[in-house]
Design a protein around this motif. Structure first.
Motif, PDB file in Angstrom:
ATOM      1  N   SER A 137      31.483  45.245  31.609  1.00 28.22           N
ATOM      2  CA  SER A 137      31.503  44.144  32.575  1.00 28.22           C
ATOM      3  C   SER A 137      32.658  44.322  33.550  1.00 28.22           C
ATOM      4  CB  SER A 137      31.564  42.798  31.871  1.00 28.22           C
ATOM      5  OG  SER A 137      32.868  42.605  31.365  1.00 28.22           O
ATOM      6  N   ASP A 138      33.751  44.852  33.068  1.00 28.14           N
ATOM      7  CA  ASP A 138      34.892  45.112  33.929  1.00 28.14           C
ATOM      8  C   ASP A 138      34.536  46.150  35.005  1.00 28.14           C
ATOM      9  OD1 ASP A 138      37.558  44.648  34.626  1.00 28.14           O
ATOM     10  OD2 ASP A 138      38.111  46.573  33.721  1.00 28.14           O
ATOM     11  N   TYR A 197      38.217  50.292  36.833  1.00 35.28           N
ATOM     12  CA  TYR A 197      38.254  49.359  35.716  1.00 35.28           C
ATOM     13  C   TYR A 197      39.666  48.821  35.631  1.00 35.28           C
ATOM     14  CZ  TYR A 197      39.874  53.683  33.553  1.00 35.28           C
ATOM     15  OH  TYR A 197      40.516  54.849  33.295  1.00 35.28           O
ATOM     16  N   GLY A 198      39.797  47.666  34.999  1.00 33.24           N
ATOM     17  CA  GLY A 198      41.089  47.002  34.983  1.00 33.24           C
ATOM     18  C   GLY A 198      42.019  47.576  33.938  1.00 33.24           C
ATOM     19  N   SER A 225      41.078  46.928  29.986  1.00 30.18           N
ATOM     20  CA  SER A 225      40.059  47.630  29.210  1.00 30.18           C
ATOM     21  C   SER A 225      40.225  49.131  29.388  1.00 30.18           C
ATOM     22  CB  SER A 225      38.657  47.210  29.684  1.00 30.18           C
ATOM     23  OG  SER A 225      38.512  47.524  31.047  1.00 30.18           O
ATOM     24  N   GLN A 234      32.288  44.606  37.591  1.00 31.57           N
ATOM     25  CA  GLN A 234      33.112  43.791  38.490  1.00 31.57           C
ATOM     26  C   GLN A 234      33.801  44.649  39.545  1.00 31.57           C
ATOM     27  OE1 GLN A 234      35.162  40.491  38.090  1.00 31.57           O
ATOM     28  NE2 GLN A 234      33.124  39.705  37.596  1.00 31.57           N
ATOM     29  N   HIS A 235      34.351  45.756  39.095  1.00 33.01           N
ATOM     30  CA  HIS A 235      35.078  46.620  40.010  1.00 33.01           C
ATOM     31  C   HIS A 235      34.163  47.331  41.001  1.00 33.01           C
ATOM     32  CE1 HIS A 235      38.624  46.093  37.485  1.00 33.01           C
ATOM     33  NE2 HIS A 235      39.313  46.578  38.506  1.00 33.01           N
TER      34      HIS A 235
END
Lengths: 331, 587, 293
Positions: free
Chosen positions: A189-190, A175-176, A179, A193-194
């Motif tokens: 959603s992050d 995760y980014g 977040s 995406q990852h």
């Protein structure tokens, strides 16, 4: 019932064997294992934290003590779920760390493997249904070729293409920075995406084994007398392919799924390390490079238990799917 | 117009890396409405391929390469898949050779009936249960999976399934092969009744001569891909037109007859991957003339039917392949070689395979153990050879207690007792030469040197009729025919000069036309070499021909025993009579 | 012509039967040729590579140029030279670990299958355990504990973790073979158990053993690459796995050196393809259902 009991017995025994193997591996080296580890740690210009020594003692028991007594201590600790303290993530316990990493791996591996299995089985069945056609050669040759690609290398290529060059998906982590884990949409959603690139690298190679296995099994079952007789009975090609081909050919794949899980979980070590994904695989690698023996061993044990559980489930499923196995109970 | 008209039908196998083989070569025949036609032939003659071609069920690498199959006005060889699908089962149905594997193992019997009805848009109602009742099965069977049924039950299910949509034509390909004779008999009787009752036409493919002659109205004989004779069964029984049919029918006799003479056809069928010139049977024919080697005969009217023979009008050469009958000795002389006394064998789980059996084996005499599968005859063979130990009772070889032998002593005992196996294809290691197989007992048991063993191996091959031996020594099993393999197996059994030979169904896997040849060999060996033979069989005819004494075995017990002629011709026990009644009665 | 010369001249015409069948299979033929190329590259590596695999006196991190067809590493080594030397490692690991695990599999499978009874129960249990234990984590654990790192350690670890599947297959094969009539016949001919296993059973398992060996090779080559990629390999050996590891750590992606990244993976895939294609042919030998028609 006897079939299930017998399988359960086997898994209990295997579990015991895995636990014992875990106990024995660090003791295989000559000399006092705890001393050896401690001295190796200090030799690597690291400060040996008393907590680390404590953790090693916890794992290995009293040095020079009776091996059997150590084994007893070890077993009771394992049963209590006490694996000591991780010294990479000091002061967290090993159990805590595993709980952290578990969901990531379970979701990533679970989803990709189920999708791979279903997709691979369907493609394999399709190839067998259209045996010797262009579709068949495309599927078989294509999957054979893809199957030879090392998937950690595929992962690197994916990162290079989609992460660095096109910049479509994040290449690293679960995760980014923006977040933090929690039940929020932003985090979810992050995380998705990852997970795209790691999942993709598992999904490209994943179905190959199932495609080839399913195709070969089904070509064989469709050549059997019952399939020929079904043809003589005027059943439609679809019906024959499904009930007299795929339905029987899928059985060995179900058992194969369980056996393959061991290899797949091994594969996650590679994938998670490439993508720096926060699952058990990367954690294991980190434990190895930091010589965090308690964490490493607990992870090995844990992964083994996971594979065993999956195997047991597959066996139960097999018993439900194949009446011949159930029949053995009566005999 | 006949119901089924096959014209000039050819089927060719084209393996990817091999020579094409024309397995069925320009075959023509008709089957009329309601007619029961038998198709008789030995393994490899193309009869099953022909059956599959008629149903258009051939799989690669086999394909129809010429001719037509017209069923009720529709050409099956060119019909579209969908036309064919709707015709199948509703009008043409079939029962396969190995019904062991013709039912889907993972769905119930009932589901397979439903599948069939559904495929043809028919409401099943209670049809399935009625159909099962027709073949004397309980409706409960519908809820069973195939692996829960016995072989006989599966075959009944297959038959009921074949009749499900009241077809006009049923193709039966060896429908009862592999089942016990008594079960076979009951299924075949029921089949004949149903055929008369429902009036469907039948093409009955089999190698079992007695059954075909008894069941069929008309019989076609197939040899090397061609039909060589086609006659009403009654006419064929009385007078065969083709020398091959003569040889084939000569290999069958009723064991209860006062005098029996059984013949065999020496040699083997031609290799169909080569170009054929002249008559395909010429090489084995006793009536061969020069013209047979160059001129290929056509299937032409003769007698009451058709025959493919240039010499059809010449008188048959009598006894072309005859094996003379031999007087049996009824009383044994001297002490027994092997004495079996009150032997009991229990297996784990409490099943009693053999129950208080006693008999003696004498030098130069043949004792036959007759029984169906599960009667305990194979267990007895294992007890005699020391593979198994008796639970009670004793097996004595002279002063030796066979049941107590282990290790080295058991190996030494086996010098004196040797085995001839049922399946000549399984009894020889596919990767070892004939010379190697024969050298092992010679070197181990007789202690011969490699050179001596080589010479002795050649002698043994000559003894079993494989001459010149040099031609066979370097062969691998797959280069030999079934009969030749069985001769090698017998030669290997003879190698250590045994006192006892246990022959377990040695001819049941062989083609009918060469069985008598092997029996003759076994007979000669037992007499000339003074070997005591235990001959195990389910086949009363061969027991009658070979044995001096017969023991009838049922559920582990000897129910009747005595001199062969008395037991077979004047049976007393009900079970023996049941076995005798199950024998086919050719018209 | 002397008799010996005649025999020698007759040789080429009498290739072993299995080879003829393999060669006739098109896929298999391609695989055999590919493998031959790899073997030639591996054997001739010191003579055909332009530079030594460890010579680091070249400009670091450059892309493909005339002097360095595949560019150089971050340390200034020639990628092409490393690639060719990497074939040596992969083939050596494949061969050694393949042989070793096949031998273990044969010993365990044959013993369990032929003797049955208690021995079989015990051995089968261990086989099944070894089968479900996840291989790579076990390799990682074993490699992590090992006091010395080296190629032979890797080979050892791969072999002791990779034999189980082969053992299981061989066991079930021998169980069907041991009840064949010709085995009984050999017993009655007075042959010893050892001789029966070697002369009667083993020749009938040849294609199975070869398929198992090829499978073990594939697994071993993959295993070595994986371990090396994780940095657990022998740092002294040049292998495709270590190359990828260094490419990943050495910033091949940041500097855009796609050749450094792509070449080892493709070489690996090509070797795996060669072995898989050969396996197709061997499979077809034993399983008529899979023969192409």
């Amino acid at each position: 019932m006897r079939y299930f009991l017998r399988r359960a017995g086997f898994f209990a025994a295997t579990l015991w064997a895995a636990v014992t193997l875990n106990f024995l591996i660090p003791r295989l080296q000559p000399g006092d294992p705890a001393e050896a580890i401690v001295s190796r740690l200090s030799g690597e210009t690291r400060i040996v934290d008393p907590a680390q020594v404590e953790a090693i003692r916890k794992m290995l028991g009293v040095p020079g003590g009776n091996l059997l007594a150590q084994y007893g201590d070890y077993l009771s600790a394992v049963l209590a779920g006490d694996f000591g303290v991780s010294y990479t993530y000091f002061p967290y316990t090993v159990t805590h760390m595993i709980a952290e990493g578990l969901p990531w791996t379970v979701v990533l591996v679970g989803v990709t493997q189920v999708v791979s299995f279903v997709a691979g089985t369907l493609l394999g069945a399709w190839a067998a249904y259209r045996r010797n056609s262009r579709v068949d050669s495309l599927i078989t040759l294509g999957s054979t070729f893809v199957g030879t690609l090392p998937f950690f290398w595929l992962a690197l290529v994916l990162i290079y293409v989609f992460g660095f060059t096109l910049n479509w998906f994040p290449a690293q982590g679960g995760y980014g920075g923006g977040s933090s884990p929690g039940w929020t949409w932003a985090f979810f959603s992050d995380a998705v995406q990852h997970s795209v690139l790691p999942a993709l690298s598992l999904l490209i190679v994943g179905p190959v084994g199932w495609i080839i296995g399913m195709r070969n099994n089904m070509v064989q079952t469709l050549g059997e007398d019952y399939a020929r007789l079904a043809r003589a009975r005027g059943l439609t090609r679809r019906r024959i392919a499904l009930t007299y081909g795929a339905r029987i050919a899928v059985l060995p794949n179900v058992t194969g799924f369980a056996i393959a899980l061991g290899g797949i979980l091994g594969g996650t070590v590679l994938v998670e390390s490439v993508f720096n994904y926060p699952g058990l695989g990367r954690m294991m690698l980190e434990a190895v490079s930091n010589r965090d023996y308690p964490l490493m061993q607990a992870l090995f044990l844990f992964i083994t238990i996971g594979v065993l559980a999956a195997n047991f489930l597959a066996d139960v499923l097999y018993g439900v799917l194949d009446p011949r196995v159930r029949g053995e109970e009566a005999a | 117009m006949a119901l089924l008209e096959v014209r000039e039908l050819s089927v060719t196998y084209r393996p990817r890396d091999g020579v094409p083989v024309r397995a069925v070569d320009r075959v023509s025949f008709d089957v009329a409405e309601g007619e029961f036609v038998g198709l008789l032939g030995e393994s490899g003659c193309g009869k099953s391929t022909l059956g599959n071609a008629v149903l258009r069920l051939l799989d690669k690498p086999a394909a129809i390469t010429g001719g037509t199959v017209v069923f009720d006005g529709t050409d099956i060889t060119t019909a579209r898949e969908e036309t064919l699908r709707s015709m199948r089962w509703a009008r043409i149905s079939t029962v396969f050779q190995s019904s062991m594997n013709s039912l889907n193992p993972v769905i119930t019997v009932g589901a397979q009936f439903e599948d069939t009805f559904q495929a043809h848009g028919i409401d099943p109602g209670h049809r399935a249960a009625e159909l099962l009742a027709m073949v004397s099965l309980d409706p409960v069977v519908l809820r069973r999976f195939p692996h829960e049924l016995s072989g006989g039950m599966k075959q009944r299910v297959a038959l009921a399934l074949a009749l499900a949509l009241s077809p006009r034509f049923v193709l039966l390909d060896e429908p009862t092969t592999g089942l016990d004779v008594v079960v076979q008999r009951s299924i075949l009787d029921r089949l004949r009744e149903l055929q008369v009752e429902l009036g469907f036409a039948v093409l009955f493919i089999s190698h079992d001569l007695g059954t075909v002659m008894e069941m069929a109205d008309r019989v076609m004989v197939m040899y090397a891909g061609e039909i060589v004779e086609d006659q009403p069964a009654r006419a064929m029984t009385a007078a065969q037109l083709h020398p091959y049919s003569r040889g084939l029918l000569g290999s069958y006799a009723d064991p209860r007859a006062a005098q029996i003479s059984v013949t065999y056809v020496p040699g083997r069928p031609p290799d169909l991957s080569r170009e054929q010139r002249g008559c395909r049977f010429a090489a084995r024919c006793p009536m061969v003339v020069d013209a047979c080697l160059s001129e290929h005969p056509e299937l032409l009217p003769a007698g009451q039917g058709l025959a493919r023979c240039l010499m059809v009008d010449s008188p048959a050469i009598p006894g072309g392949f005859a094996v003379p009958g031999r007087a049996r000795v009824d009383t044994a002389e001297g002490p027994p070689v092997l004495a079996v006394r009150d032997v009991v064998k229990d297996y784990r789980g409490g099943t009693r395979a053999v129950d208080k059996v006693s008999f003696d084996l004498h030098s130069g005499r043949v004792t036959a153990l007759v029984g169906q599968s599960g009667s305990g005859k194979t267990t007895l063979a294992k007890l005699v050879t020391g593979i198994e130990r008796p639970t009670e009772g004793s097996v004595r070889f002279g002063a030796t207690d066979v049941g107590a032998l282990r290790g080295r002593k058991l190996r030494a005992y086996r010098r004196h007792v040797q085995l001839v196996f049922q399946d000549p294809f399984a009894a020889l290691n596919p990767t070892s030469t004939v010379a190697y197989a024969l050298s092992r007992p010679l070197r181990n048991h007789l202690g011969l040197s490699a050179a001596e063993a080589g010479e002795r191996a050649a002698d043994l091959l000559e003894v079993v009729g494989l001459a010149p031996a040099a031609q066979y020594l370097d062969k691998l099993p797959h280069q030999l025919s079934g009969g030749q393999r069985q001769r090698v197996v017998i030669a290997r059994a003879l190698a250590p000069e045994p006192a006892i030979l246990v022959a377990d169904e040695p001819i049941s896997m062989l083609d009918v036309s060469i069985r008598a040849e092997i029996l003759e060999l076994l007979d000669r060996l037992a007499r000339d070499r003074g070997i005591a033979m235990l001959y195990i069989t389910h086949d009363l005819l061969s027991a009658r021909m070979l044995a001096d004494e017969v023991l009838v075995l049922s559920e582990g017990r000897v129910v009747e025993g005595g001199p062969t002629l008395r037991v077979i011709r004047h049976a007393e026990h009900a079970y023996t009579k049941l076995l005798l009644d199950a024998l086919p009665k050719p018209v | 012509m002397t008799e010996a010369a005649q025999v020698a001249a007759g040789r080429p015409a009498r290739l072993p039967g299995w080879f003829v069948i393999l060669w006739r299979n098109r896929k298999c033929r391609i695989g055999l040729v590919m493998l031959l190329v790899f073997v030639a590259l591996a054997v001739l590596a010191p003579w055909i590579t332009p530079y030594g695999p460890r010579e680091d006196d070249y400009p670091p991190s450059i892309g493909p140029v005339a002097e360095h067809w595949l560019g150089t590493t971050a340390r200034g080594e020639d990628v092409l030279s490393q690639l060719i030397h990497g074939a040596r490692t992969s083939l050596l690991v494949g061969l050694a670990a393949g042989v070793l695990s096949t031998v273990i599999a044969l010993a365990v499978g044959l013993t369990a299958g032929y003797l049955r009874g208690l021995v079989d129960e015990v051995l089968s249990f261990f086989t099944n355990v070894a089968l479900v234990v996840p291989v790579l984590p076990l390799m990682v654990t074993l490699a992590a504990y090992a006091p010395v790192k080296g190629l032979w350690l890797i080979i050892f670890v791969i072999s002791v973790t990779g034999w189980a599947y082969g053992a299981r297959i061989k066991r079930s094969q021998i169980i069907t073979l041991r009840t064949r009539d010709y085995i009984t016949a050999a017993k009655f001919a007075g042959d010893s158990t050892a001789r029966i296993i070697v002369r009667e059973i083993m020749p009938n398992m040849t294609s199975l053993i070869v398929v198992g060996f090829m499978g073990a090779c594939l697994g071993a080559i993959g295993g070595e690459a994986g371990l090396a990629f994780l940095g657990l390999g022998d740092p002294q050996t040049t292998s495709w796995g270590t190359m990828l590891n260094q490419a990943n750590n050495g910033g091949a992606m940041l500097t855009g050196q796609w050749a450094w990244l792509v070449a080892p993976g493709l070489a690996f895939a090509a070797l795996m393809t060669a072995l898989t294609l050969i396996n197709f042919g061997v499979d077809a030998l034993s399983n008529p259902h899979l023969r192409e028609d």
